[in-house]
Write a protein that holds these residues in place. Structure first.
Motif, PDB file in Angstrom:
ATOM      1  N   UNK A 318      13.545   3.189  -5.420  1.00  0.00           N
ATOM      2  CA  UNK A 318      12.569   3.836  -6.307  1.00  0.00           C
ATOM      3  C   UNK A 318      11.377   2.921  -6.608  1.00  0.00           C
ATOM      4  N   UNK A 319      10.988   2.144  -5.635  1.00  0.00           N
ATOM      5  CA  UNK A 319       9.945   1.165  -5.894  1.00  0.00           C
ATOM      6  C   UNK A 319       8.572   1.590  -5.381  1.00  0.00           C
ATOM      7  N   UNK A 324       8.117   1.371  -0.557  1.00  0.00           N
ATOM      8  CA  UNK A 324       7.982   2.578   0.251  1.00  0.00           C
ATOM      9  C   UNK A 324       9.038   3.599  -0.136  1.00  0.00           C
ATOM     10  N   UNK A 325       8.821   4.830   0.369  1.00  0.00           N
ATOM     11  CA  UNK A 325       9.812   5.866   0.107  1.00  0.00           C
ATOM     12  C   UNK A 325      10.126   6.567   1.432  1.00  0.00           C
ATOM     13  N   UNK A 326      11.429   6.827   1.623  1.00  0.00           N
ATOM     14  CA  UNK A 326      11.875   7.453   2.872  1.00  0.00           C
ATOM     15  C   UNK A 326      11.531   8.941   2.820  1.00  0.00           C
ATOM     16  N   UNK A 338       4.066   4.668   2.488  1.00  0.00           N
ATOM     17  CA  UNK A 338       3.540   3.560   1.684  1.00  0.00           C
ATOM     18  C   UNK A 338       2.254   4.013   1.007  1.00  0.00           C
ATOM     19  N   UNK A 339       1.779   3.195   0.050  1.00  0.00           N
ATOM     20  CA  UNK A 339       0.687   3.662  -0.799  1.00  0.00           C
ATOM     21  C   UNK A 339      -0.640   3.815  -0.061  1.00  0.00           C
ATOM     22  N   UNK A 340      -0.926   2.946   0.888  1.00  0.00           N
ATOM     23  CA  UNK A 340      -2.219   3.035   1.581  1.00  0.00           C
ATOM     24  C   UNK A 340      -2.150   2.369   2.957  1.00  0.00           C
ATOM     25  N   UNK A 341      -3.263   2.525   3.685  1.00  0.00           N
ATOM     26  CA  UNK A 341      -3.323   2.039   5.075  1.00  0.00           C
ATOM     27  C   UNK A 341      -3.134   0.517   5.150  1.00  0.00           C
ATOM     28  N   UNK A 370       2.164   5.455   6.612  1.00  0.00           N
ATOM     29  CA  UNK A 370       3.614   5.271   6.712  1.00  0.00           C
ATOM     30  C   UNK A 370       3.994   4.343   7.851  1.00  0.00           C
ATOM     31  N   UNK A 371       5.235   3.843   7.787  1.00  0.00           N
ATOM     32  CA  UNK A 371       5.833   3.148   8.919  1.00  0.00           C
ATOM     33  C   UNK A 371       6.741   4.166   9.596  1.00  0.00           C
ATOM     34  N   UNK A 372       6.523   4.381  10.881  1.00  0.00           N
ATOM     35  CA  UNK A 372       7.323   5.382  11.614  1.00  0.00           C
ATOM     36  C   UNK A 372       8.355   4.647  12.460  1.00  0.00           C
ATOM     37  N   UNK A 373       9.630   4.957  12.176  1.00  0.00           N
ATOM     38  CA  UNK A 373      10.730   4.317  12.895  1.00  0.00           C
ATOM     39  C   UNK A 373      11.387   5.380  13.766  1.00  0.00           C
TER      40      UNK A 373
END
Ligand code: PMP
Length: 394
Positions: A318-319, A324-326, A338-341, A370-373
């Protein structure tokens, strides 16, 4: 009088804007065969940036099939299939796709992107309506633009919004086509296909669903999201790619024999372009056989997906916006918003320093950075653990 500036000067200015917004993108060099570990810019890294979901892109059997086809037929297809003729291999592949999807026929295109452009533009025109999920892939959106139909976007996976738009607009148009990704490529969630098909029936609409990230991955036999949702046999048009779980290159459309015959006669994106190369065709054909013969690959993929989801959920999450949030996902595509680029780039760099390759995806590709995994069947549990350690050691 025009000023003296070069007519190309705007390009440099546009690039400055792109850099200022942290949207600048550059291609990285990967060496060696594709797989769970690759050499990126000269350094060995764990690969969480590939769509090779089943690890078939470096499979010996696909490589052998591609070499054998090249030796037998040569490297190129030398012209468009209607003018130059095609190989029996092309029809074999189309037969295999149709069999996997349990449809009457299929048609292969030079890429999934072209399959979407070529199909949508052939199906609808100026007197028609396209309803498009707002998160659809670029190839669906551009296919709709190319068709010259009226295009309306509905809110992501929002059937109430779709229904409202159909009720307000459907009667003003001749044909209506609803287009949607089945697995959304930058979020990993699924479209509500059965309900969407019901709405389409109610309003007399065609449906085109893009199975690019679902084929080989979802469904009992790997046929995709249509199979996963029990919609096999319903009338709809399926598009997909040979370049992700199938480890090759090219795209396809599958549906009724009449539809496929129509596209062979009316789709410029198929008629006026060179047929798929023998190597790509043979590799994809081999991959389709493997996904049906080796369901354990798909099982391993899903085990890996669930492992990673579990391990991320087990950490304090919850940070956001600090971390980040999934984003909710039902596929091997897991995205951490994530919050921004700037933050996305920083996390991407941190991961790379930790020996992990995962893509930082930013606007305009997606609305939020976002980070895409992407998870593969060939990832080891220890490699997934290393990814989680690296994500949370930031
Ligand atoms: N549709 C979707 C949903 C995709 O993600 C992609 C590839 N990124 C495509 C179509 C295009 O497929 P191809 O790479 O074969 O052109």
């Amino acid at each position: 009088m025009r000023d003296e500036a070069s007519p190309y000067a705007w390009i440099g200015q546009a690039m400055q804007t792109i850099r200022r917004a942290n949207w600048y993108r550059a291609v990285r060099t990967v060496e060696g065969r594709s797989g769970a570990v690759v050499k990126l810019d000269g350094r060995k890294v764990l690969n969480f940036a590939s769509n090779d979901y089943l690890g078939l892109a470096a499979d010996e059997r696909l490589i052998r099939a591609a070499i054998a086809a090249t030796q037998e037929f040569g490297t190129g297809s030398t012209g468009s299939r209607l003018i130059t003729g095609h190989r029996s291999l092309h029809r074999q592949l189309e037969g295999a796709i149709a069999k996997l999807k349990q449809t009457e026929d299929a048609l292969v295109f030079s890429s999934g992107y072209l399959a979407n452009l070529g199909t949508i533009a052939a199906l609808v025109g100026q007197r028609d309506l396209v309803l498009s999920d707002e998160y659809n892939h670029s190839s669906l959106k551009n296919g709709a633009v190319l068709s010259k139909a009226t295009v309306l976007e509905y809110a992501h996976c929002d059937l109430a919004d779709l229904q409202t738009k159909l009720a307000q607009q459907r009667d003003r148009f001749r044909r209506c086509l609803i287009i949607t990704d089945s697995v959304f490529s930058m979020d990993g969630d699924l479209c509500p296909l059965p309900e969407l098909l019901n709405l389409a029936d109610q309003f007399g609409c065609m449906v085109l669903v893009d199975e690019a990230h679902a084929t080989g991955v979802l469904g009992e036999t790997g046929a995709g999201c249509v199979e996963h949702f029990g919609c096999t046999g319903r009338s709809l048009i399926q598009v997909g790619t040979l370049s992700k779980a199938l480890g090759s290159l090219g795209g396809y459309v599958t549906g009724s024999a009449e539809l496929i015959d129509f596209l062979r006669n009316r789709s410029p994106g198929w008629i006026y372009t060179t047929g798929l190369s023998p190597a790509d065709t043979a590799a994809a054909l081999e991959a389709i056989a493997i996904i049906q013969q080796e369901p354990e690959r798909r099982q391993q993929l899903w085990q890996n997906v669930h492992q990673l989801q579990q391990q991320i959920h087990d950490r304090p999450s919850n940070t956001f916006p600090n971390r980040f949030k999934l984003i909710p996902s039902e596929s091997p595509i897991l995205c951490l918003q994530v919050s921004d680029a700037e933050k996305a780039i920083a996390i991407g760099q941190h991961l790379q320093e930790q020996g992990i390759f995962a893509a930082a995806i930013r606007p305009p590709t997606v609305p939020t950075s976002r980070i895409r995994i992407t998870v593969m069947a060939t990832h080891q549990l220890s490699q997934i653990q290393r990814l989680v350690e690296a994500l949370f050691s930031n």
